[in-house]
Design a protein around this motif. Structure first.
Motif, mmCIF file in Angstrom:
data_model
loop_
_atom_site.group_PDB
_atom_site.id
_atom_site.type_symbol
_atom_site.label_atom_id
_atom_site.label_comp_id
_atom_site.label_asym_id
_atom_site.label_seq_id
_atom_site.Cartn_x
_atom_site.Cartn_y
_atom_site.Cartn_z
ATOM 1 N N ASP A 171 0.823 -1.211 0.000
ATOM 2 C CA ASP A 171 0.000 0.000 0.000
ATOM 3 C C ASP A 171 0.866 1.274 0.000
ATOM 4 O O ASP A 171 0.457 2.308 0.520
ATOM 5 N N SER A 172 2.073 1.173 -0.584
ATOM 6 C CA SER A 172 2.935 2.348 -0.727
ATOM 7 C C SER A 172 3.808 2.157 -1.966
ATOM 8 O O SER A 172 3.731 1.134 -2.651
ATOM 9 N N ASP B 145 9.061 3.851 -10.265
ATOM 10 C CA ASP B 145 8.221 3.785 -9.071
ATOM 11 C C ASP B 145 7.467 2.452 -9.067
ATOM 12 O O ASP B 145 6.792 2.102 -10.038
ATOM 13 N N LEU B 146 7.589 1.719 -7.975
ATOM 14 C CA LEU B 146 6.954 0.408 -7.848
ATOM 15 C C LEU B 146 5.924 0.485 -6.726
ATOM 16 O O LEU B 146 6.287 0.584 -5.547
ATOM 17 N N HIS B 147 4.641 0.458 -7.095
ATOM 18 C CA HIS B 147 3.557 0.550 -6.107
ATOM 19 C C HIS B 147 2.942 -0.819 -5.886
ATOM 20 O O HIS B 147 2.540 -1.497 -6.830
ATOM 21 N N THR B 148 2.895 -1.251 -4.641
ATOM 22 C CA THR B 148 2.300 -2.532 -4.263
ATOM 23 C C THR B 148 0.988 -2.255 -3.540
ATOM 24 O O THR B 148 0.972 -1.569 -2.506
ATOM 25 N N ASN C 15 -2.480 -6.164 0.296
ATOM 26 C CA ASN C 15 -2.551 -7.622 0.162
ATOM 27 C C ASN C 15 -1.934 -8.118 -1.149
ATOM 28 O O ASN C 15 -2.140 -9.264 -1.546
ATOM 29 N N GLY C 16 -1.192 -7.252 -1.820
ATOM 30 C CA GLY C 16 -0.504 -7.683 -3.035
ATOM 31 C C GLY C 16 -1.429 -7.995 -4.191
ATOM 32 O O GLY C 16 -1.075 -8.768 -5.086
ATOM 33 N N VAL D 18 2.027 -10.669 -3.044
ATOM 34 C CA VAL D 18 3.317 -10.086 -2.692
ATOM 35 C C VAL D 18 4.337 -11.165 -2.385
ATOM 36 O O VAL D 18 5.478 -11.126 -2.861
ATOM 37 N N GLU D 19 3.957 -12.146 -1.610
ATOM 38 C CA GLU D 19 4.927 -13.130 -1.173
ATOM 39 C C GLU D 19 5.435 -14.004 -2.313
ATOM 40 O O GLU D 19 6.488 -14.651 -2.200
#
Length: 435
Positions: free
Chosen positions: A163-164, A213-216, A219-220, A298-299
């Motif tokens: 979330d950033s 810029d990589l925004h996640t 909860n991915g 994400v994982e």
């Protein structure tokens, strides 16, 4: 994709080795006057380099073999770099220690050099003061500048950026591995020289990220990459002949008017001013787009228990594919200058020098050097700031091994040779022969 397109940071930490060197300076005094003695001493000792005995370089034939290397960093510690270089497991505590030292802009670099130089008798092309010079060398240099977020995503994954947005730019890297063989002329009185080299391009890998810029998402569930950058690589990194080019190197030594009876000397030099034409099937990429991945966890992408080394290709992950073709690229040229003040008896030498290289992560470097003749030895200490790192302290010693040999051992980063808690290492060895 090729190994060279792995994470823009990690690939080049893995290539870290040891190197740093300067072009040989080999005077040949014609008489024993004070002016000639001054010039000879300066040419031997005007900067951190070799100090061949005067009588040796009166010989008509001179051979110099040099091997040197370095790596340096502005923030990352040796234990991390050496652990990556050795290919072993790098524990989280080691990674975290370097991570805690990061700034907004960080730098790293390495260089390897091996060179053989021969200088022959004078009377070249009918000119009594010109001497032929032949040099063969192997070069391997890497430079890198990177952001704090690029390091942390690389070594810890992007789970912390849920979330950033991770700011991976501005960042850049470049590695060039090449060989040179050249012919030149050297002035036997001043040791000023000019040399033209043919260049074989063995390996290239370079990138420049203006925006990354990589925004996640939470909860991915989505990953968005805003990418604006360029990428270049040689055709086949398993081959030896991947490109060809030309380069020029030279040095101008002169002695201005003494200051309060203290002799002075000045030098200006340029190394590897030239280019390589990287042959067909070399890779280029120029990308300015937003890439949106949906439904990712994400994982499964970056949240790894170990650093992201050999766990996939970052550019492949982002859906980036380069095109093939040929192109020209400048060599990692270096320019510099030095000013030396000598004591009235010519035994003490105080030098201030500065240089700059055309490679990412290298900033102008300033060096102060003090040395003294002690019998048949010449010893000195130096301190410097800039280049790929920050403050460094070093030492040098040169001594005769008989009437026709001398050995020079030097380091501009002596502390790093003895502890993994420092930043950087540097060591150079030169063996000179005259006959």
């Amino acid at each position: 994709m090729a190994t060279s397109r792995r994470s823009l940071f990690l690939l080049f930490l893995l290539s870290a080795g040891f190197a740093h060197a300067q072009e040989p300076v080999v005077p040949s005094p014609a008489d024993t006057s004070r002016a000639t003695q001054l010039q000879a001493n300066y040419e031997y000792r005007g900067h951190v380099g070799t100090t061949p005995p005067d009588r040796m370089w009166k010989q008509p034939h001179q051979l110099r073999v040099e091997a040197s290397g370095m790596f340096d960093a502005s923030t990352v510690y040796n234990d991390l770099i050496l652990g990556l270089r050795d290919g072993g497991y790098v524990d989280q505590a080691t990674r975290q220690r370097s991570s805690d030292a990061l700034r907004d802009n960080n730098r790293f670099g390495q260089e390897l050099l091996f060179r053989i130089t021969y200088v022959g008798p004078d009377s070249m092309l009918g000119r009594s003061r010109w001497r032929p010079m032949v040099a063969v060398a192997h070069h391997d240099i890497t430079g890198l500048r990177f952001t704090r977020d690029l390091f942390r995503v690389t070594f810890f994954g992007n789970a912390a950026y849920e979330d950033s947005t991770a700011r991976l730019a501005p960042s850049a890297h470049e590695q060039q591995r090449y060989q040179t063989i050249g012919f030149g002329l050297q002035d036997k009185h001043t040791a000023s020289f000019f040399r033209l080299d043919a260049v074989n391009g063995q390996l290239l890998s370079a990138s420049r990220l203006r925006t990354a810029d990589l925004h996640t998402a939470t909860n991915g569930t989505a990953l968005v990459a805003d990418l604006d950058g360029d990428y270049w690589a040689s055709a086949d990194q398993s081959e030896f002949f991947n490109g060809w080019g030309l380069a020029a190197s030279g040095r101008w030594n002169f002695t201005p008017k003494p200051w309060k009876e203290h002799p002075m000397a000045v030098a200006v030099w340029v190394e590897d001013l030239g280019f390589v034409h990287w042959r067909n099937r070399s890779q280029q990429l120029h990308k300015d787009s937003v890439i949106d991945f949906q439904g990712l966890a994400v994982e499964n992408l970056f949240d790894l228990p170990d650093p992201l080394i050999g766990e996939g290709d970052l550019l492949d992950t982002l859906g980036v594919a380069p095109s093939e073709g040929s192109f020209n690229r400048m060599l990692p040229m270096r320019v510099g200058a030095s000013w030396t003040l000598l004591s009235r008896d010519l035994r003490w030498h105080w030098t201030m020098a500065a240089d700059q290289r055309l490679v990412p992560g290298y900033v102008p470097r300033a060096l102060i050097y003090a040395s003294r003749d002690v019998g048949r030895c010449h010893i000195g200490v130096n301190t410097s700031y800039g280049g790929f790192g920050t403050w460094q302290v070093g030492a040098q010693t040169s001594f005769e091994l008989g009437r026709h040999l001398y050995l020079d051992v030097r380091s501009t980063d002596l502390i790093g040779l003895f502890t993994r808690q420092a930043r950087g290492q540097q060591l150079g060895v030169v063996l000179g022969v005259g006959w």
